[in-house]
Design a protein around this motif. Structure first.
Motif, short mmCIF file in Angstrom:
data_model
loop_
_atom_site.label_atom_id
_atom_site.label_comp_id
_atom_site.label_asym_id
_atom_site.label_seq_id
_atom_site.Cartn_x
_atom_site.Cartn_y
_atom_site.Cartn_z
N GLY B 83 61.86 57.52 -1.32
CA GLY B 83 62.40 57.33 -2.49
C GLY B 83 61.84 58.62 -3.51
N LEU B 84 62.72 58.92 -4.34
CA LEU B 84 62.42 60.08 -5.16
C LEU B 84 62.33 59.66 -6.54
CD1 LEU B 84 61.90 63.26 -5.26
CD2 LEU B 84 64.39 63.39 -5.77
N LEU B 85 61.21 59.54 -7.24
CA LEU B 85 61.10 58.91 -8.63
C LEU B 85 61.28 60.03 -9.75
CD1 LEU B 85 58.24 56.45 -7.63
CD2 LEU B 85 60.60 55.95 -7.80
N LEU B 86 62.37 59.91 -10.38
CA LEU B 86 62.78 60.64 -11.44
C LEU B 86 62.32 59.97 -12.75
CD1 LEU B 86 65.95 62.58 -10.19
CD2 LEU B 86 63.46 63.03 -9.79
N PRO B 87 62.28 60.75 -14.12
CA PRO B 87 62.03 60.13 -15.11
C PRO B 87 63.23 58.96 -15.50
CG PRO B 87 61.84 62.35 -15.52
CD PRO B 87 62.32 61.99 -14.14
N SER B 88 62.62 57.97 -15.88
CA SER B 88 63.11 56.45 -16.11
C SER B 88 63.13 55.65 -14.99
CB SER B 88 64.60 56.47 -16.67
OG SER B 88 65.42 56.76 -15.49
N ILE B 167 69.81 66.67 -6.77
CA ILE B 167 68.65 67.23 -7.76
C ILE B 167 69.50 67.72 -9.25
CG2 ILE B 167 66.96 68.64 -8.52
CD1 ILE B 167 65.91 68.19 -5.41
N ALA B 168 70.56 68.58 -8.72
CA ALA B 168 71.40 69.14 -9.79
C ALA B 168 72.00 68.08 -10.79
CB ALA B 168 72.38 69.99 -9.29
N LYS B 169 72.41 67.08 -10.05
CA LYS B 169 73.00 66.08 -11.02
C LYS B 169 72.16 65.33 -11.66
CE LYS B 169 75.83 64.29 -8.14
NZ LYS B 169 76.57 63.47 -7.14
N ARG B 170 71.11 64.89 -11.34
CA ARG B 170 70.17 64.14 -11.97
C ARG B 170 69.61 64.82 -13.21
NH1 ARG B 170 67.64 58.93 -10.15
NH2 ARG B 170 66.20 59.41 -11.88
N ASP B 171 69.27 65.91 -12.89
CA ASP B 171 68.70 66.87 -13.92
C ASP B 171 69.78 67.17 -15.00
OD1 ASP B 171 66.54 69.25 -14.10
OD2 ASP B 171 68.24 70.08 -14.75
N ALA B 172 70.98 67.49 -14.63
CA ALA B 172 72.03 67.72 -15.72
C ALA B 172 72.39 66.38 -16.28
CB ALA B 172 73.50 67.99 -14.94
N SER B 173 72.18 65.26 -15.97
CA SER B 173 72.35 63.92 -16.79
C SER B 173 71.14 63.91 -17.62
CB SER B 173 72.60 62.85 -15.86
OG SER B 173 71.29 62.23 -15.15
N ALA B 174 69.81 64.18 -17.13
CA ALA B 174 68.75 63.96 -18.11
C ALA B 174 68.76 64.82 -19.01
CB ALA B 174 67.41 64.30 -17.12
N ASN B 175 69.25 66.07 -18.93
CA ASN B 175 69.42 67.08 -19.95
C ASN B 175 70.80 66.90 -20.76
OD1 ASN B 175 66.94 68.05 -19.59
ND2 ASN B 175 68.07 69.38 -17.79
#
Lengths: 248, 248
Positions: B83-88, B167-175
């Motif tokens: 698992g990769l845990l990103l913010p939230s 990572i690009a997708k998660r990053d884009a949605s976070a920003n």
DNA sequence: AGCGAGGTTTGATCTGCGTCAAGGCAAGGA
DNA sequence: TCCTTGCCTTGACGCAGATCAAACCTCGCT
């Protein structure tokens, strides 16, 4: 064994023999009656597809007897099984209208289904159903993660040993078996389905089964029936720690 | 972007900037106050271990900033990230006392934690927290299954492309980014951590990144900063269907 | 009995990725 | 400034498992 069957029958949800492990495990009589209103059975023959990925899916449910699989397919035809559905396992996701995976019967199966809309409404009114579903989903998540370790890091031989061990374990607990030696059961999957589960080709599956047989880790009567002379030896071959890797 | 930040601040749970996607997303003011009583923060530096598999774990929580990983290790040292845990993202399982995986900070992280016992009690009293947790768990299960396809059936090149795309997708949605071309971001993982995620060795990861760079699928400034000139091209290389494979 | 189909086994060969090994690059400390 | 340390890159080589190919076994059907 007799005890186990007795337990089954005294806990049925309507006539589901899997109630004590299914989503309705903690329902009282009134709630069971309500579920009964929206419940129906579906049966499929070995090889039939229950739903195709992307198709609308207006029910959720549990496998009662038989075995089904969840698979994902890439455009070029590469296939990966992402779930093995044994009796009492849950299928379908409240809050989603379309199936995310192909669901296929690998043996003849019977499913106990609930119409999705009323089931979702009942879930909102009946918190413990949601809680039970959460528990089951968390167990599935653990199983998926154990499988990720297998797919990413185990050798072909370890993969086969792991699969055999898992089926043996699920089979033993379904039959209420205890600690006897020489576990024996049928492989419910074709070599191809095993390959799809393990991220291998069917030829490699066949070769590794032959190798495990040659080394007396497993014994086989015919192509499907397996006996395990020494479960600890099998688990060692699987690369699991002694207890099978699962925290309870 | 300014809008996005404004939204963050007006929805905080106490001072968590991730509330709108976290477990407390649907809590009212009274419930937030109650959560506040059992809430505390933990921070860890890059490389530190948050909990070891098998250790007692008396809290649950969400990542607020930074990135953490869930990994499983075999006795002989083979490692697989599960698992990769990103913010939230949520960590910990109500109803279990011990951690099932190693949790490691790969960047400096801050976590918003709740003491487990009172959180479990509040969950029983507050059904929508359990419902929210079920939603999040189902999403994680889908992610795990998508990862099984990757681990079992994709080539090394496709694996790298998939990871970059995710990572690009998660990053884009976070920003809160929209549809602009030339997405750009940092890889938050070392080559070794990527290898652990993808079921590869770090050498293969390095070689495939070089190959994707050579073929202009990605561009790199330094060893970590990535620009994607053409997202559709990347997704094609990843073997995903156009929308990225995820049903919502 | 003869036949065909689906599933399985086994052999020969190929190849993608792992393994082992040598350097490169950047940051920090003495 | 030089040295160390952590991270990354690249090359050479080998092997586990994929691919291609042939044949076998067990049904059920005619």
């Amino acid at each position: 064994m007799d005890m186990a069957m007795a337990t089954f029958n005294s806990h049925d949800c309507g006539d589901c023999p899997i109630r004590h492990r299914a989503v309705c495990a903690r329902c009282d009589d009134r709630e069971l009656d309500e579920l009964e209103q929206i419940k129906y059975y579906r049966s499929y023959e070995a090889g039939q597809t229950v739903v195709w990925s992307g198709d609308p899916m207006d029910f959720v449910g549990s496998v009662v007897t038989g075995i089904a699989t969840l698979t994902q397919t890439m455009e070029d035809g590469r296939r990966q099984m992402v779930g093995l559905l044994l009796p009492s396992d849950f299928v379908g996701r409240p809050g989603r209208e379309r199936a995310a995976y192909d669901v296929t019967a690998t043996t003849d199966i019977v499913m106990c289904c609930f119409r999705k809309k009323p089931f979702e409404e009942m879930m909102l009114r009946t918190p413990h159903i949601g809680q039970r579903l959460l528990e089951m989903t968390l167990d599935e998540l653990d199983a998926a993660r154990e499988w990720m370790l297998l797919l990413g890091r185990k050798t072909a031989r370890e993969k086969i040993a792991s699969l055999v061990a898992i089926i043996a374990k699920r089979d033993a607990s379904a039959n209420g078996a205890g600690r006897e030696r020489a576990v024996t059961f049928d492989l419910p999957l074709t070599r191809e389905a095993m390959a799809d589960y393990l991220g291998l080709t069917l030829e490699t599956v066949s070769r590794q089964i032959s190798a495990l047989r040659r080394d007396h880790v497993i014994e086989m009567q015919g192509k499907r029936h397996v006996t395990i002379p020494d479960m600890d030896r099998l688990l060692e071959e699987a690369g699991d720690d002694a207890d099978g890797g699962m925290l309870v």
